[in-house]
Design a protein around this motif. Structure first.
Motif, PDB file in Angstrom:
ATOM      1  N   SER A   1     -20.267 -99.759 -57.456  1.00 59.17           N
ATOM      2  CA  SER A   1     -19.592-100.946 -56.935  1.00 59.17           C
ATOM      3  C   SER A   1     -20.535-101.987 -56.336  1.00 59.17           C
ATOM      4  CB  SER A   1     -18.567-100.543 -55.868  1.00 59.17           C
ATOM      5  OG  SER A   1     -19.218-100.013 -54.728  1.00 59.17           O
ATOM      6  N   GLY A   2     -21.724-101.549 -55.951  1.00 61.41           N
ATOM      7  CA  GLY A   2     -22.636-102.455 -55.258  1.00 61.41           C
ATOM      8  C   GLY A   2     -22.300-102.616 -53.788  1.00 61.41           C
ATOM      9  N   VAL A   3     -21.428-101.765 -53.267  1.00 59.98           N
ATOM     10  CA  VAL A   3     -21.070-101.759 -51.849  1.00 59.98           C
ATOM     11  C   VAL A   3     -21.883-100.641 -51.198  1.00 59.98           C
ATOM     12  CG1 VAL A   3     -19.176-101.412 -50.206  1.00 59.98           C
ATOM     13  CG2 VAL A   3     -18.748-102.637 -52.330  1.00 59.98           C
ATOM     14  N   SER A   4     -22.440-100.897 -50.030  1.00 54.27           N
ATOM     15  CA  SER A   4     -23.312 -99.896 -49.414  1.00 54.27           C
ATOM     16  C   SER A   4     -22.550 -98.621 -49.047  1.00 54.27           C
ATOM     17  CB  SER A   4     -23.977-100.466 -48.159  1.00 54.27           C
ATOM     18  OG  SER A   4     -23.045-100.585 -47.105  1.00 54.27           O
TER      19      SER A   4
ATOM     20  N   ALA B   1     -12.933 -96.853 -39.867  1.00 51.46           N
ATOM     21  CA  ALA B   1     -13.707 -97.481 -38.796  1.00 51.46           C
ATOM     22  C   ALA B   1     -13.799 -98.998 -38.955  1.00 51.46           C
ATOM     23  CB  ALA B   1     -15.109 -96.889 -38.742  1.00 51.46           C
ATOM     24  N   ARG B   2     -13.507 -99.507 -40.136  1.00 56.73           N
ATOM     25  CA  ARG B   2     -13.518-100.958 -40.343  1.00 56.73           C
ATOM     26  C   ARG B   2     -12.548-101.320 -41.453  1.00 56.73           C
ATOM     27  NH1 ARG B   2     -19.238-102.798 -43.013  1.00 56.73           N
ATOM     28  NH2 ARG B   2     -20.146-101.248 -41.645  1.00 56.73           N
ATOM     29  N   THR B   3     -12.114-102.549 -41.429  1.00 60.89           N
ATOM     30  CA  THR B   3     -11.220-103.083 -42.454  1.00 60.89           C
ATOM     31  C   THR B   3     -12.073-103.654 -43.579  1.00 60.89           C
ATOM     32  OG1 THR B   3      -9.582-103.641 -40.769  1.00 60.89           O
ATOM     33  CG2 THR B   3      -9.364-104.728 -42.904  1.00 60.89           C
ATOM     34  N   PRO B   4     -11.787-103.268 -44.805  1.00 62.24           N
ATOM     35  CA  PRO B   4     -12.578-103.758 -45.927  1.00 62.24           C
ATOM     36  C   PRO B   4     -12.431-105.269 -46.129  1.00 62.24           C
ATOM     37  CG  PRO B   4     -11.215-101.888 -46.588  1.00 62.24           C
ATOM     38  CD  PRO B   4     -10.786-102.292 -45.224  1.00 62.24           C
ATOM     39  N   HIS B   5     -13.523-105.929 -46.456  1.00 60.29           N
ATOM     40  CA  HIS B   5     -13.476-107.335 -46.833  1.00 60.29           C
ATOM     41  C   HIS B   5     -12.935-107.424 -48.263  1.00 60.29           C
ATOM     42  CE1 HIS B   5     -16.682-107.703 -43.662  1.00 60.29           C
ATOM     43  NE2 HIS B   5     -15.806-108.631 -43.305  1.00 60.29           N
ATOM     44  N   PRO B   6     -12.213-108.486 -48.574  1.00 61.51           N
ATOM     45  CA  PRO B   6     -11.644-108.613 -49.924  1.00 61.51           C
ATOM     46  C   PRO B   6     -12.675-108.501 -51.044  1.00 61.51           C
ATOM     47  CG  PRO B   6     -10.644-110.224 -48.462  1.00 61.51           C
ATOM     48  CD  PRO B   6     -11.768-109.572 -47.692  1.00 61.51           C
ATOM     49  N   ASN B   7     -13.887-109.041 -50.848  1.00 57.82           N
ATOM     50  CA  ASN B   7     -14.892-108.948 -51.915  1.00 57.82           C
ATOM     51  C   ASN B   7     -15.355-107.506 -52.118  1.00 57.82           C
ATOM     52  OD1 ASN B   7     -16.198-109.179 -49.370  1.00 57.82           O
ATOM     53  ND2 ASN B   7     -18.098-109.797 -50.348  1.00 57.82           N
TER      54      ASN B   7
ATOM     55  N   THR C   1     -12.985-102.762 -59.188  1.00 58.63           N
ATOM     56  CA  THR C   1     -13.592-102.995 -60.500  1.00 58.63           C
ATOM     57  C   THR C   1     -14.373-101.772 -60.966  1.00 58.63           C
ATOM     58  OG1 THR C   1     -13.681-105.384 -60.156  1.00 58.63           O
ATOM     59  CG2 THR C   1     -15.208-104.458 -61.775  1.00 58.63           C
ATOM     60  N   ALA C   2     -15.133-101.165 -60.055  1.00 54.38           N
ATOM     61  CA  ALA C   2     -15.902 -99.963 -60.408  1.00 54.38           C
ATOM     62  C   ALA C   2     -14.978 -98.819 -60.814  1.00 54.38           C
ATOM     63  CB  ALA C   2     -16.783 -99.542 -59.234  1.00 54.38           C
TER      64      ALA C   2
ATOM     65  N   MET D   1      -9.918 -87.935 -58.114  1.00 63.11           N
ATOM     66  CA  MET D   1      -9.660 -88.106 -59.526  1.00 63.11           C
ATOM     67  C   MET D   1     -10.960 -88.121 -60.334  1.00 63.11           C
ATOM     68  SD  MET D   1      -6.774 -91.063 -59.576  1.00 63.11           S
ATOM     69  CE  MET D   1      -5.945 -90.672 -61.072  1.00 63.11           C
ATOM     70  N   LEU D   2     -11.892 -88.869 -59.865  1.00 60.13           N
ATOM     71  CA  LEU D   2     -13.160 -88.984 -60.576  1.00 60.13           C
ATOM     72  C   LEU D   2     -14.208 -88.006 -60.068  1.00 60.13           C
ATOM     73  CD1 LEU D   2     -13.464 -92.887 -60.737  1.00 60.13           C
ATOM     74  CD2 LEU D   2     -12.711 -91.352 -62.555  1.00 60.13           C
ATOM     75  N   GLU D   3     -13.952 -87.430 -58.903  1.00 59.45           N
ATOM     76  CA  GLU D   3     -14.892 -86.534 -58.243  1.00 59.45           C
ATOM     77  C   GLU D   3     -16.223 -87.219 -57.964  1.00 59.45           C
ATOM     78  OE1 GLU D   3     -15.069 -82.632 -60.042  1.00 59.45           O
ATOM     79  OE2 GLU D   3     -12.904 -82.602 -60.317  1.00 59.45           O
ATOM     80  N   TRP D   4     -16.156 -88.499 -57.581  1.00 58.94           N
ATOM     81  CA  TRP D   4     -17.338 -89.272 -57.227  1.00 58.94           C
ATOM     82  C   TRP D   4     -17.708 -89.060 -55.773  1.00 58.94           C
ATOM     83  CZ3 TRP D   4     -17.017 -94.980 -59.349  1.00 58.94           C
ATOM     84  CH2 TRP D   4     -17.135 -94.962 -60.733  1.00 58.94           C
ATOM     85  N   SER D   5     -18.978 -89.033 -55.511  1.00 56.53           N
ATOM     86  CA  SER D   5     -19.482 -89.031 -54.140  1.00 56.53           C
ATOM     87  C   SER D   5     -19.462 -90.463 -53.604  1.00 56.53           C
ATOM     88  CB  SER D   5     -20.914 -88.500 -54.114  1.00 56.53           C
ATOM     89  OG  SER D   5     -21.766 -89.404 -54.817  1.00 56.53           O
ATOM     90  N   GLN D   6     -19.654 -90.608 -52.320  1.00 53.83           N
ATOM     91  CA  GLN D   6     -19.789 -91.943 -51.736  1.00 53.83           C
ATOM     92  C   GLN D   6     -20.977 -92.660 -52.371  1.00 53.83           C
ATOM     93  OE1 GLN D   6     -20.148 -91.185 -47.533  1.00 53.83           O
ATOM     94  NE2 GLN D   6     -17.929 -91.009 -47.258  1.00 53.83           N
ATOM     95  N   GLU D   7     -22.030 -91.939 -52.634  1.00 47.78           N
ATOM     96  CA  GLU D   7     -23.230 -92.520 -53.239  1.00 47.78           C
ATOM     97  C   GLU D   7     -22.933 -93.057 -54.645  1.00 47.78           C
ATOM     98  OE1 GLU D   7     -26.850 -94.038 -52.929  1.00 47.78           O
ATOM     99  OE2 GLU D   7     -26.038 -92.752 -51.370  1.00 47.78           O
ATOM    100  N   LYS D   8     -22.184 -92.306 -55.434  1.00 45.75           N
ATOM    101  CA  LYS D   8     -21.824 -92.737 -56.796  1.00 45.75           C
ATOM    102  C   LYS D   8     -20.967 -94.000 -56.731  1.00 45.75           C
ATOM    103  CE  LYS D   8     -20.895 -92.570 -61.232  1.00 45.75           C
ATOM    104  NZ  LYS D   8     -21.815 -93.044 -62.224  1.00 45.75           N
ATOM    105  N   LEU D   9     -19.982 -94.020 -55.828  1.00 43.67           N
ATOM    106  CA  LEU D   9     -19.137 -95.200 -55.689  1.00 43.67           C
ATOM    107  C   LEU D   9     -19.946 -96.399 -55.213  1.00 43.67           C
ATOM    108  CD1 LEU D   9     -16.419 -96.594 -55.811  1.00 43.67           C
ATOM    109  CD2 LEU D   9     -15.912 -95.677 -53.531  1.00 43.67           C
ATOM    110  N   ALA D  10     -20.859 -96.163 -54.294  1.00 41.91           N
ATOM    111  CA  ALA D  10     -21.729 -97.242 -53.813  1.00 41.91           C
ATOM    112  C   ALA D  10     -22.564 -97.809 -54.958  1.00 41.91           C
ATOM    113  CB  ALA D  10     -22.626 -96.735 -52.688  1.00 41.91           C
ATOM    114  N   ASP D  11     -23.152 -96.946 -55.760  1.00 43.70           N
ATOM    115  CA  ASP D  11     -23.965 -97.394 -56.897  1.00 43.70           C
ATOM    116  C   ASP D  11     -23.125 -98.169 -57.906  1.00 43.70           C
ATOM    117  OD1 ASP D  11     -26.229 -96.213 -55.827  1.00 43.70           O
ATOM    118  OD2 ASP D  11     -26.131 -94.436 -57.116  1.00 43.70           O
TER     119      ASP D  11
END
Length: 68
Positions: free
Chosen positions: A13-16, A27-33, A40-41, A1-11
């Motif tokens: 959201s503050g998630v690596s 590969a992993r279950t996301p933590h609620p935070n 929010t992002a 929808m937004l055509e964001w890269s993983q890098e854009k989403l990381a920036d």
């Protein structure tokens, strides 16, 4: 929808990026935070999350006042 890269989403959201990559490939279950930060992002960028109401949960882009 937004055509964001993983890098854009990381920036935004503050998630690596490696964490986002692991979420995307299951590969992993996301933590609620982390989920809250990603949500929010995305909401800040105009994504609306639609609750399940019998037709299933979903997402859509928010309509801007000038686009109605």
């Amino acid at each position: 929808m937004l055509e964001w890269s993983q890098e854009k989403l990381a920036d935004a959201s503050g998630v690596s990026r490696p964490t986002i990559k692991d979420f995307e490939r299951g590969a992993r279950t996301p933590h609620p935070n982390n989920l809250a930060a990603i949500r929010t992002a995305l909401e800040s960028a105009g994504v609306e999350f639609i609750a399940e109401n019998g037709g299933g949960a979903g997402v859509r882009l928010r309509k801007e006042a000038g686009n109605i």
